[in-house]
Design a protein around this motif. Structure first.
Motif, mmCIF file in Angstrom:
data_model
loop_
_atom_site.group_PDB
_atom_site.id
_atom_site.type_symbol
_atom_site.label_atom_id
_atom_site.label_comp_id
_atom_site.label_asym_id
_atom_site.label_seq_id
_atom_site.Cartn_x
_atom_site.Cartn_y
_atom_site.Cartn_z
ATOM 1 N N VAL A 153 40.247 51.485 40.852
ATOM 2 C CA VAL A 153 39.218 50.370 40.890
ATOM 3 C C VAL A 153 39.987 49.118 39.964
ATOM 4 O O VAL A 153 39.787 47.989 40.208
ATOM 5 N N ALA A 154 40.310 49.621 38.712
ATOM 6 C CA ALA A 154 41.122 48.739 37.760
ATOM 7 C C ALA A 154 42.156 47.787 38.472
ATOM 8 O O ALA A 154 42.305 46.677 38.373
ATOM 9 N N GLN A 155 43.077 48.553 39.392
ATOM 10 C CA GLN A 155 44.331 47.980 39.953
ATOM 11 C C GLN A 155 43.697 46.693 40.871
ATOM 12 O O GLN A 155 44.192 45.857 41.094
ATOM 13 N N ASN A 156 42.470 47.408 41.817
ATOM 14 C CA ASN A 156 41.946 46.544 42.907
ATOM 15 C C ASN A 156 41.518 45.234 42.019
ATOM 16 O O ASN A 156 41.697 44.148 42.750
ATOM 17 N N ILE A 157 40.948 45.216 40.797
ATOM 18 C CA ILE A 157 40.312 44.242 40.309
ATOM 19 C C ILE A 157 41.281 43.355 39.812
ATOM 20 O O ILE A 157 41.554 42.229 39.719
ATOM 21 N N GLY A 158 42.441 43.956 39.123
ATOM 22 C CA GLY A 158 43.799 43.539 38.434
ATOM 23 C C GLY A 158 44.396 42.594 39.598
ATOM 24 O O GLY A 158 44.919 41.593 39.020
ATOM 25 N N LEU A 159 44.376 42.999 40.798
ATOM 26 C CA LEU A 159 44.903 42.185 41.877
ATOM 27 C C LEU A 159 44.426 40.837 41.719
ATOM 28 O O LEU A 159 45.347 39.468 42.162
ATOM 29 N N GLY A 160 43.407 40.431 41.375
ATOM 30 C CA GLY A 160 42.540 39.116 41.234
ATOM 31 C C GLY A 160 43.159 38.234 40.251
ATOM 32 O O GLY A 160 43.126 37.162 40.230
ATOM 33 N N SER A 186 46.606 39.125 38.889
ATOM 34 C CA SER A 186 48.110 39.055 39.206
ATOM 35 C C SER A 186 48.340 39.655 40.447
ATOM 36 O O SER A 186 48.232 41.132 40.381
ATOM 37 N N PRO A 187 48.645 39.212 41.699
ATOM 38 C CA PRO A 187 49.037 40.096 42.756
ATOM 39 C C PRO A 187 49.889 40.982 42.685
ATOM 40 O O PRO A 187 50.115 42.065 43.333
ATOM 41 N N ALA A 188 50.838 40.733 41.625
ATOM 42 C CA ALA A 188 52.031 41.804 41.446
ATOM 43 C C ALA A 188 51.532 42.766 40.321
ATOM 44 O O ALA A 188 52.336 43.617 40.402
ATOM 45 N N LEU A 189 50.392 42.893 39.938
ATOM 46 C CA LEU A 189 49.754 43.672 39.009
ATOM 47 C C LEU A 189 50.422 43.842 37.921
ATOM 48 O O LEU A 189 50.668 44.717 37.281
ATOM 49 N N ARG A 190 51.081 42.542 37.102
ATOM 50 C CA ARG A 190 51.863 42.453 35.994
ATOM 51 C C ARG A 190 50.759 42.062 35.087
ATOM 52 O O ARG A 190 50.366 40.864 34.980
ATOM 53 N N LEU A 191 49.969 43.198 34.299
ATOM 54 C CA LEU A 191 49.024 42.804 33.505
ATOM 55 C C LEU A 191 49.293 42.982 31.951
ATOM 56 O O LEU A 191 49.718 43.803 31.731
ATOM 57 N N SER A 192 48.579 42.109 31.231
ATOM 58 C CA SER A 192 49.036 41.815 29.855
ATOM 59 C C SER A 192 47.624 42.929 29.342
ATOM 60 O O SER A 192 46.678 42.989 30.028
ATOM 61 N N ARG A 243 36.246 41.671 41.115
ATOM 62 C CA ARG A 243 37.373 40.879 41.249
ATOM 63 C C ARG A 243 37.108 39.254 41.488
ATOM 64 O O ARG A 243 37.936 38.529 40.905
ATOM 65 N N ALA A 244 36.064 38.918 42.400
ATOM 66 C CA ALA A 244 35.808 37.551 42.361
ATOM 67 C C ALA A 244 35.700 36.898 41.215
ATOM 68 O O ALA A 244 35.814 35.821 41.008
ATOM 69 N N LEU A 245 34.787 37.730 40.288
ATOM 70 C CA LEU A 245 34.318 37.140 39.096
ATOM 71 C C LEU A 245 35.609 36.863 38.278
ATOM 72 O O LEU A 245 35.550 35.778 37.766
ATOM 73 N N LEU A 246 36.693 37.704 38.072
ATOM 74 C CA LEU A 246 37.829 37.521 37.447
ATOM 75 C C LEU A 246 38.560 36.242 37.948
ATOM 76 O O LEU A 246 39.091 35.487 37.456
ATOM 77 N N ARG A 247 38.713 36.310 39.419
ATOM 78 C CA ARG A 247 39.402 35.245 39.998
ATOM 79 C C ARG A 247 38.817 33.746 39.591
ATOM 80 O O ARG A 247 39.489 32.866 39.558
ATOM 81 N N ALA A 248 37.413 33.874 39.305
ATOM 82 C CA ALA A 248 36.653 32.536 39.101
ATOM 83 C C ALA A 248 37.196 31.288 39.982
ATOM 84 O O ALA A 248 37.514 30.245 39.253
#
Lengths: 514, 231
Positions: free
Chosen positions: B88-95, B97-103, B142-147
């Motif tokens: 779930v977190a990765q699916n949201i994280g794609l919003g 960074s599509p490469a899932l490089r998350l700080s 995810r849409a919320l995060l992509r804003a």
């Protein structure tokens, strides 16, 4: 649009490499052959033998598969599932190891002849045309049985119930239910086997030979190795290309049944095949088929396992060579196959490029590569790289066919989502493509590793006797009649081949995050 | 402001023309008989269907040829909104960074989005371990995060029960309100349209008409829409 084109670069590169390899070898062969003038009388009989032994092998495999598949359909017994799984094993079983098993059973000092001799009967021989055909049946009877078993399982059980309520006997059952299914499935099964047998080399090399049992592939090898007559080898290679092309055209026109789909294995309608006679008939069919398929393998293992410790060092170094060739060729297959499979759902040329290697057999490719390499280097120094490349090319069509349906599904399900999130390039490969395709990739890797491990083809042309793969080492042990050591090498070869397949397949399952 | 300038979509016999503008921050329903081209319209705006003519503009910028991921919008599909092999977190994280490089900061934002959509503590799960309503919430988070300034809904909640669906729709409305998002949603249910969207784009006979006040339109629909809505 530029982005769309950029995505196609890997597939275009794969296609270009394959085209260069296949068309290059075919070109070299064609130029060297300069027509069919170099062919002689025996070469025509090789062509004739190739065709009729393939036809007879196909007919026999199918005819024998009918009672076995029917028995497997309507009986339930301990080990039935295992037996059906084992029917898939010949697909990756190294040819040379199986031949070794047949020799151990039916050969001069095999126990069939010992038994015959004990009761004063003349001995049978496994060498010659009938031996080649028997070995082909050994490999293809399981294939045909699986195809027919799926045919039986596809007949709706309601029809069997209706037939029973109308009081059909076995004859009417055959006429109204099984007959139509057999007419649908058998031609495709026979054709598939016929095509496989057209490129038979290792079996003809070990059990055939001579004027009456030489295939075109074997004739290429002999012209090459014994007569050093490159024009004739090239002409024969052209003949083989003609056979392969004909086969390819026919198989494009006829849809071949698949033996890989699992099929629903529902219990059969109760009361099918009741009665003592049918029961005896089914028992006999299953017992005979199991004996024919399992005893040679069991014999190898029984003779081979005790000699494992006493194998010469050359066998162990051949093991190392074979393992790295199998590893390298598997990686190369996947690297070429994945881009093609991903491009194939939208671009027909990608699938066509993947099928290119089907136009060349192992020996044709070997001859072509030898002709290309010879002006520049001593070809024997290239024995291993050439074997690696040829093995990769020859298993590529299978790998791509395994991957295409899954790639299509992947794109139908997730292309829009990935595009809407901007998931492209390496990130898409890492986060979407590889995880979702892990299973078919593992399966395809297992098949190509097993093919490469068990292959005895190109290496026979290039080897100088020093560089050996395990199948070649086994072949030479057999040639020098060191049969106990040969059994040990065959055991090693079988175990390693299945272990490679199993490991790749497991890795695929394990990497599948579902 | 979203502008569809003489946007024309042709697929074989099918043809749809749209000439309309949607004000920034507006909420608009798309209503019309099935097969009229509601999803096709959204697909063209999102960039999955290349129009045969016309332009799509966000404010003054033309986005007709922009790749889907680079358009100023998020879209929720009817299904396949999540990758089942990612958490779930990765699916949201794609919003983010599509490469899932998350700080670490990104992970904090993901946690916040989970909390906001009522999914606190479920980040490590796979989508298959969630209910249908919860899966919708992940896509919404995810849409919320992509804003992105524009949110397209292609009936993402149609598989949910009536109560759950209206709950999800009001969550969407809340989030859109907070972020000032322009909302465009396909609807089969006139009540949803009335509840959520002050204006409606009727799609019929190959045309997506300019938005009209939802209540007036539904109280007195044109003939083709009347046949679809029933008495």
């Amino acid at each position: 649009m530029a982005r769309g084109l950029r995505q196609l670069i890997p597939a275009a590169l794969s296609a270009a490499l394959l085209a260069a390899l296949v068309l290059g070898t075919l070109g070299a062969v064609t130029i060297r052959a300069g027509g069919f003038g170099a062919l002689r009388g025996p070469d025509l009989s090789a062509l004739w033998f190739t065709v009729w032994q393939a036809a007879l092998s196909a007919a026999l495999s199918c005819a024998l598969a009918v009672p076995v598949a029917r028995a497997l359909y309507r009986r339930r017994f301990m080990g039935r599932g295992l037996l059906i799984s084992l029917l898939g094993a010949p697909f990756i079983l190294p040819t040379i190891a199986a031949v070794m098993g047949l020799i151990a059973v039916f050969g001069r000092r095999g126990f069939v002849n010992e038994a015959l001799g004990a009761v004063g009967l003349p001995e049978v021989t496994i060498y010659g045309a009938h031996g080649v055909i028997a070995a082909h049946v050994f490999f293809n009877l399981p294939l045909a049985t699986r195809m027919l078993l799926h045919g039986w399982q596809a007949i709706p059980s309601e029809r069997f119930r209706l037939a029973q309520s109308l009081g059909f006997g076995p004859a009417q059952m055959l006429r109204h239910l099984e007959g139509p299914m057999l007419r649908r499935v058998l031609p495709g099964a026979a054709l598939a086997i016929f095509l496989v047998c057209l490129t038979s080399f290792a079996i003809a090399l070990t059990l055939g030979g001579g004027p009456r049992a030489t295939t075109v592939e074997l004739a290429i090898y002999q012209a090459f190795r014994f007569d050093f007559d490159m024009s004739r080898a090239a002409s024969l290679a052209l003949v083989q290309v003609g056979l392969c092309l004909g086969a390819l055209v026919v198989s494009l026109l006829v849809t071949l049944p698949s033996s890989s789909e699992a099929g629903l294995d529902r219990p059969p309608v109760a009361g099918l095949g009741a009665g003592l006679v049918l029961r005896a008939q089914d028992t006999l069919a299953i017992a005979a088929a199991s004996a024919f398929l399992l005893i040679p393998i069991a014999t190898i293992l029984m003779r081979g396992i005790p000699t494992l410790g006493a194998l010469p060092g050359s066998v162990w170094s051949a093991v190392g060579t074979s393992l790295w060739i199998a590893g390298g060729s598997t990686l190369l297959t996947l690297a070429l196959a994945l881009p093609l499979a991903l491009a194939a759902p939208r671009h027909r040329w990608a699938e066509a490029a993947a099928m290119l290697p089907l136009t060349a057999s192992a020996l044709v490719m070997g001859t072509g590569l030898f002709l290309i390499a010879r002006p520049f280097v001593n070809p024997t120094s290239l024995a291993l790289p050439v074997t690696l490349i040829a093995n990769a090319a020859l298993s590529l069509p299978f790998a791509v066919r395994i991957l295409i349906p899954e790639a299509r599904q992947l794109q139908a399900d997730y292309d829009r989502l990935a595009a809407s999130l901007g998931l492209t390039g390496v990130a898409r490969l890492r986060l979407l493509t590889l995880p979702r395709l892990a299973r078919p990739l593992g399966f395809a890797a297992g098949l190509s590793a097993a093919f490469s491990m068990g292959d005895l083809g190109v290496i026979t042309l290039f080897s100088d006797g020093e560089t050996q793969t395990l199948p070649l080492a086994l072949f030479q042990l057999m040639g020098s009649y060191r049969l106990d050591q040969a059994a040990g090498a065959a055991t090693l070869l079988m175990v390693l081949t299945f272990a490679l397949f199993w490991a790749c397949d497991r890795i695929g399952h394990h990497a599948d995050p579902r | 402001m979203l502008t569809l300038d003489n946007l024309t979509i042709s697929q074989g016999e099918f043809r749809l023309v749209a000439n309309l503008t949607l004000a920034t921050g507006s909420r608009t329903a798309v209503i019309g008989p099935s097969g009229a081209g509601k999803s096709t319209l959204l697909g063209a705006i999102a960039g999955f269907i290349a129009p045969s003519a016309g332009r799509i503009l966000w404010n003054e910028t033309e986005i007709t040829r922009t790749p889907p991921g680079a358009r100023p919008l998020s879209i929720l599909f009817q299904d396949q909104n999540l990758f089942p092999h990612l958490s779930v977190a990765q699916n949201i994280g794609l919003g983010i960074s599509p490469a899932l490089r998350l700080s670490r900061a990104d992970h904090t934002r993901i946690e916040a989005a989970l909390e906001r959509t009522g999914l606190a503590g479920l980040g490590a799960r796979k989508p298959a371990a969630l209910s249908g309503g919860q899966q919708s919430r992940v896509a919404l988070a995810r849409a919320l995060l992509r804003a992105k300034p524009l949110l397209l809904l292609d009936e993402p909640f149609s598989a949910l029960g009536p109560a759950l669906k209206s709950e999800m729709l009001s969550l969407v409305a809340e989030i859109a309100q907070e972020q000032g998002t322009t909302l465009l949603m396909v609807s089969h249910d006139p009540d949803d349209a009335r509840a959520l969207c002050p204006q409606t784009v009727p799609v019929e006979n190959g045309t997506a008409h300019p938005p009209q006040p939802t209540d007036a339109l539904l109280d007195n629909p044109p003939p083709a829409l009347r046949a679809y809505l029933g008495p």
